[in-house]
Design a protein around this motif. Structure first.
Motif, mmCIF file in Angstrom:
data_model
loop_
_atom_site.group_PDB
_atom_site.id
_atom_site.type_symbol
_atom_site.label_atom_id
_atom_site.label_comp_id
_atom_site.label_asym_id
_atom_site.label_seq_id
_atom_site.Cartn_x
_atom_site.Cartn_y
_atom_site.Cartn_z
ATOM 1 N N UNK A 89 9.399 14.206 13.807
ATOM 2 C CA UNK A 89 9.294 15.181 14.903
ATOM 3 C C UNK A 89 8.269 14.772 15.958
ATOM 4 N N UNK A 90 7.190 14.136 15.529
ATOM 5 C CA UNK A 90 6.132 13.761 16.465
ATOM 6 C C UNK A 90 6.499 12.492 17.235
ATOM 7 N N UNK A 91 7.243 11.592 16.587
ATOM 8 C CA UNK A 91 7.775 10.446 17.309
ATOM 9 C C UNK A 91 8.744 10.889 18.392
ATOM 10 N N UNK A 92 9.556 11.899 18.079
ATOM 11 C CA UNK A 92 10.485 12.442 19.073
ATOM 12 C C UNK A 92 9.743 13.056 20.255
ATOM 13 N N UNK A 93 8.585 13.659 19.981
ATOM 14 C CA UNK A 93 7.791 14.243 21.075
ATOM 15 C C UNK A 93 7.330 13.155 22.040
ATOM 16 N N UNK A 94 6.901 12.011 21.500
ATOM 17 C CA UNK A 94 6.489 10.913 22.374
ATOM 18 C C UNK A 94 7.682 10.372 23.162
ATOM 19 N N UNK A 95 8.837 10.401 22.536
ATOM 20 C CA UNK A 95 10.045 9.964 23.235
ATOM 21 C C UNK A 95 10.364 10.918 24.388
ATOM 22 N N UNK A 96 10.232 12.216 24.141
ATOM 23 C CA UNK A 96 10.474 13.199 25.210
ATOM 24 C C UNK A 96 9.446 13.067 26.333
ATOM 25 N N UNK A 97 8.258 12.569 25.993
ATOM 26 C CA UNK A 97 7.208 12.372 26.998
ATOM 27 C C UNK A 97 7.421 11.104 27.816
ATOM 28 N N UNK A 98 8.411 10.280 27.422
ATOM 29 C CA UNK A 98 8.749 9.140 28.270
ATOM 30 C C UNK A 98 9.044 7.829 27.583
ATOM 31 N N UNK A 99 8.606 7.650 26.342
ATOM 32 C CA UNK A 99 8.852 6.370 25.666
ATOM 33 C C UNK A 99 10.339 6.219 25.346
#
Length: 309
Positions: free
Chosen positions: A202-212
């Motif tokens: 879930x936290x990796x997905x958050x970084x993805x939503x932030x742009x990665x």
């Protein structure tokens, strides 16, 4: 072309001392002197995999000359800029007491030297690959990675960023192709403790939503997880092997992933190459060579799983 950037490289003096005692004279039982720094580690593993690349950054003094000499002996091209004052740092790593090391400071980097590096980076374009790895010296602005990515946006450069906390968060709006936090770094960003492969998703997905675009999370003995740009999640337990050296394993993972991606443009293959390279370096006294990585890859490809995000 492929480039790595190491702002604060080092000569790593890696020693073993049997029965180390504080306050007394201790003698080494083994010694290694290697060029160090996260970007340099990436360069060495890429070259070990047969991929030509150029290492960029700053060096100073006799230690800087030795870093360049040793890199070139390994087949890595040097694009380092020389600083007239100070000297490239020496890091002392006590191998027989895990995690014990003394890291030097390194030279101060002036604005005009940084401007010269920016001029070099301005030449990058479509199809080039750039690795931004590690910390930056205290003499440099905290938004240095952000400034580099601002200069390179819309140029078609594939950029990998391996940095911690603010350095990492500030580049996310510029959509790096790859970021590689470990589970502890990911937990620090969000104020949580992450111990299992399932918990980091879930936290990796958050970084993805932030742009990665792609988030590769290393977890030492727990394995690794990739939240990929194609909507898949790939994960693998740690391959079996004897841990000999944790230094550079994460950098090897980044190098392996990008090598795999450049080879086939397949995320599963890239992920397995990343896990194999990181693990192979952990199982080796030094950074892994191609034969070692290939052997671990055969194990990883059998244990890696994938599913829809």
């Amino acid at each position: 072309m492929i480039y790595t950037v190491t702002f604060n490289p080092s000569l790593d003096y890696i020693v073993s001392v049997e029965d180390f005692k504080l306050g007394l004279t201790n003698r080494t039982s083994s010694e290694l002197l290697l060029p160090g720094g996260k970007g340099i580690n990436v360069s060495i593993v890429l070259k070990n995999l047969g991929i030509d690349n150029t290492a960029l950054g700053f060096v100073a003094g006799f230690t800087g000359e030795e870093v360049i000499k040793r890199l070139e002996s390994l087949g890595v091209k040097s694009g380092f800029l020389e600083i007239p004052e100070g000297f490239t740092r020496i890091n002392v790593k006590l191998k027989s007491i895990d995690g014990t090391e003394i890291n030097g400071q390194g030279p101060s980097i002036s604005e005009d030297k940084m401007a010269k590096l920016m001029e070099k980076l301005e030449e990058l374009g479509e199809g080039d690959v750039l690795f931004l790895s590690g910390s930056i010296p205290a003499s440099m602005p905290s938004d240095t990675y952000q400034r580099i990515m601002e200069h390179l946006k819309d140029k078609g450069v594939l950029i990998s960023v391996d940095a911690t906390r603010d350095l990492l968060l500030k580049v996310l709006p510029y959509h790096p192709f790859l970021i590689k936090p470990n589970n502890h770094e990911l937990g620090e960003i969000f104020g949580v403790e992450l111990k299992t492969r399932e918990s980091v998703v879930p936290y990796g997905k958050k970084l993805q939503k932030m742009g990665a675009e792609n988030v590769l999370i290393s977890m030492a003995g727990e394995g690794a997880v990739l939240i990929a740009a194609d909507g898949q999640i790939y994960d693998a337990p740690a391959p079996k092997g004897v841990l000999k050296n944790g230094v550079g394993a994460g950098d090897s993972m980044v190098a392996g992933f990008m090598a795999g991606w450049m080879e086939r443009k397949e995320y599963r293959h890239a992920f397995c190459m990343g896990v194999a390279a990181g693990s192979a370096s952990a199982f080796s006294e030094q950074l892994a060579v191609k034969e070692e990585i290939d052997q671990v890859y055969e194990q990883v490809i059998k244990i890696a799983g994938g599913k829809e995000a």
